[in-house]
Design a protein around this motif. Structure first.
Motif, PDB file in Angstrom:
ATOM      1  N   ILE A  14       0.861  -1.177   0.000  1.00 11.75           N
ATOM      2  CA  ILE A  14       0.000   0.000   0.000  1.00 11.75           C
ATOM      3  C   ILE A  14       0.899   1.230   0.000  1.00 11.75           C
ATOM      4  O   ILE A  14       1.613   1.485   0.963  1.00 11.75           O
ATOM      5  N   GLY A  15       0.880   1.989  -1.092  1.00 16.78           N
ATOM      6  CA  GLY A  15       1.745   3.150  -1.246  1.00 16.78           C
ATOM      7  C   GLY A  15       2.678   2.968  -2.429  1.00 16.78           C
ATOM      8  O   GLY A  15       2.871   1.840  -2.920  1.00 16.78           O
ATOM      9  N   GLU A  38      -1.948   2.447  -5.044  1.00 16.64           N
ATOM     10  CA  GLU A  38      -1.712   3.860  -4.767  1.00 16.64           C
ATOM     11  C   GLU A  38      -3.007   4.637  -4.959  1.00 16.64           C
ATOM     12  O   GLU A  38      -3.639   4.550  -6.009  1.00 16.64           O
ATOM     13  N   THR A 120      -7.944   2.977  -3.564  1.00 16.17           N
ATOM     14  CA  THR A 120      -7.808   3.078  -2.106  1.00 16.17           C
ATOM     15  C   THR A 120      -7.907   1.694  -1.490  1.00 16.17           C
ATOM     16  O   THR A 120      -8.845   0.955  -1.773  1.00 16.17           O
ATOM     17  N   THR A 153       2.657   3.990   3.372  1.00 11.91           N
ATOM     18  CA  THR A 153       1.792   5.099   2.997  1.00 11.91           C
ATOM     19  C   THR A 153       2.356   6.471   3.350  1.00 11.91           C
ATOM     20  O   THR A 153       1.720   7.488   3.083  1.00 11.91           O
TER      21      THR A 153
END
Length: 481
Positions: A14-15, A38, A120, A153
């Motif tokens: 995530i990121g 992302e 998301t 994140t």
């Protein structure tokens, strides 16, 4: 690439910042399948809103400052600088950012071949069987399971609760770099790296800058750093108000200017400016991740709590970069990403070691340090001996006609082992990089004092600082140190 049996992918990230990309590259090289999610712009803070754009603008501001200042420093040189075309400057910064984002981030996804989702992500399932629910911009939803997860994140600017602040409005280090005109006057709240850089940036672009600082400039560093930068800022017209705490913020209806009431050294003062920049730190970005549902604990500032191996309180979920609350440097995030993957898939058992982590503020002159400060050494029970070398004793600084700053060494009493190095001066970051190698090698002041060092380099100053432990440096020949 094939995923671990029973999961959609080996690693879900995530990121998409420095830590995320380092992890994805390492995992892909290990033959693991990777999915990166992302929700905003690819590249994270560094390339989009942090290191790259801020240093690009700082370089431009320094070029203007040199043009205005060169005739005073160098006899026979006449220069001048017109007012700044801010829209053109910002457009150039954006072009640089977009090019680096494409070359160093977006294109690498295709080169390495991992999957990417714009959307998301939020954790779902249970601590024993975590999953990700991904919502895409078009309204689609997807559920993904992974053998391992990495939360990368990052962080975002944070401001303390101050009456009237939200209603009045303010700039952050992100929004300040998008201004289409140079503010005539600017209040900067904060005394850390970001505040220092932004204050000098706008002062050199033409703003009248006042800094409101809770303690002192660069309060975590040697006191000599604060004194040196205070002197530099004073020379450049930047007013620094110490021991200042914001009480309230509003806007003067007659002038439209921001008005700040602050407690200053026990009294109360009012400050006004066209713009207010809050540079009071950053906080981990964890909103909407639903970490509680999968047993991932967070700290008082929202950071993901991790062990030194970077595993969270859930053994299948790891974290890297700013979201951990660790040092907020992109090279830390990148090291985190690689280390987390090695530990997650190879059981490497590696731990993060910050003992010789260099830190740099890109003021001009720059501030950089590595290892222990004088106070930290004594606080840890180490008897130390320090030397502070003013740059007037460094030939390169004399040639540059800029002797603002110093080099400080912290060494252990008895052994002479160098424990820390701090510098304020041109190319201070390079001095800190050299300090990393000195500290890693466990070198002593005697060893450094007797090493080869090229004449007329700033790095020669490290050797001279080491020589100052046993030699009267005022009696050294400038070309035979």
């Amino acid at each position: 690439m094939s995923s671990v049996q029973g999961f959609d992918v080996d690693l879900a990230i995530i990121g998409s910042g420095g830590g995320a990309f380092a992890a994805a590259i390492r995992a892909t090289n290990l033959g693991k399948s990777v999915l990166m999610i992302e929700r905003s712009t690819v590249g994270g803070t560094c390339v989009n809103t942090g290191c790259v754009p801020s240093k690009a603008l700082l370089a431009a501001a320094e070029a203007r400052h040199v043009a205005l200042d060169a005739s005073g420093r160098f006899p026979g040189i006449a220069t001048s600088a017109a007012p700044v075309d801010m829209p053109a400057l910002v457009a150039g910064k954006r072009a640089l950012v977009e090019g680096m984002r494409a070359d160093k981030y977006v294109d690498l996804i295709a080169d390495y071949g991992w999957d990417f989702r714009q959307g998301t992500a939020a954790f779902a399932g249970t601590p024993e069987e975590p999953a990700l629910e991904i919502s895409t911009p078009g309204g689609g939803r997807e559920s993904v399971t992974a053998a391992r997860y990495l939360v990368a994140t990052g962080s975002a600017p944070w401001v303390p609760p101050v009456p009237g602040l939200e209603e009045t409005g303010y700039l952050t280090s992100t929004t300040a770099m998008e201004l289409e005109e140079v503010p005539e006057s600017l209040l900067v709240v904060g005394g850390g790296y970001v505040a220092l850089e932004q204050a000098q940036l706008f002062a050199r672009l033409g703003s009248k800058v006042t800094m409101l600082v809770r303690s002192r400039l660069a309060s975590a560093e040697e006191p000599e750093v604060s004194l040196a930068l205070m002197s530099v800022f004073a020379d450049e017209g930047i007013r620094v108000i110490r021991r200042a705490t914001l009480a309230s913020v509003d806007r003067d209806t007659a002038t439209g200017r921001v008005r700040v009431v602050a407690s200053v050294a026990g009294g109360e003062e009012t400050f006004q400016a066209d713009q207010l920049l809050m540079a009071t730190g950053r906080r981990a970005v964890i909103e909407g991740l639903n970490l509680d549902a999968v047993g991932v604990k967070t700290g008082d500032r929202g950071e993901v709590l991790v062990k030194n191996t970077l595993v969270s309180t859930n053994p299948r979920i790891w974290a890297a970069g700013d979201v951990t609350g660790h040092r907020e440097f992109v090279y830390v995030a990148s090291a985190h990403g690689t280390l987390a993957v090695d530990n997650a898939f190879n059981n490497a058992g590696r731990e993060v070691d910050y003992r010789h982590l260099p830190r740099v503020a890109f003021t001009s002159p720059a501030m950089a340090a590595v290892g222990l400060t004088d106070q930290e050494a004594n606080g840890s029970g180490v008897s130390c001996e320090c030397r502070v070398l003013p740059l007037e004793y460094v030939p390169r600084a004399l040639v540059n006609r800029d002797t603002r700053g110093f080099i400080k060494l912290v060494a252990e009493n008895g052994t002479g082992k160098i424990l820390g190095l701090t510098a304020v001066g041109k190319e201070a970051g390079d001095l800190a990089a050299a300090g990393v190698y000195i500290l890693e090698a466990g070198m002593t002041v005697e060893q450094v004092a007797n090493l080869w060092s090229p004449y007329l380099t700033m790095a020669e100053g490290i050797k001279i600082a080491a020589q100052s432990y046993t030699t009267d440096i005022t009696r050294l020949s400038c070309c035979a140190t």
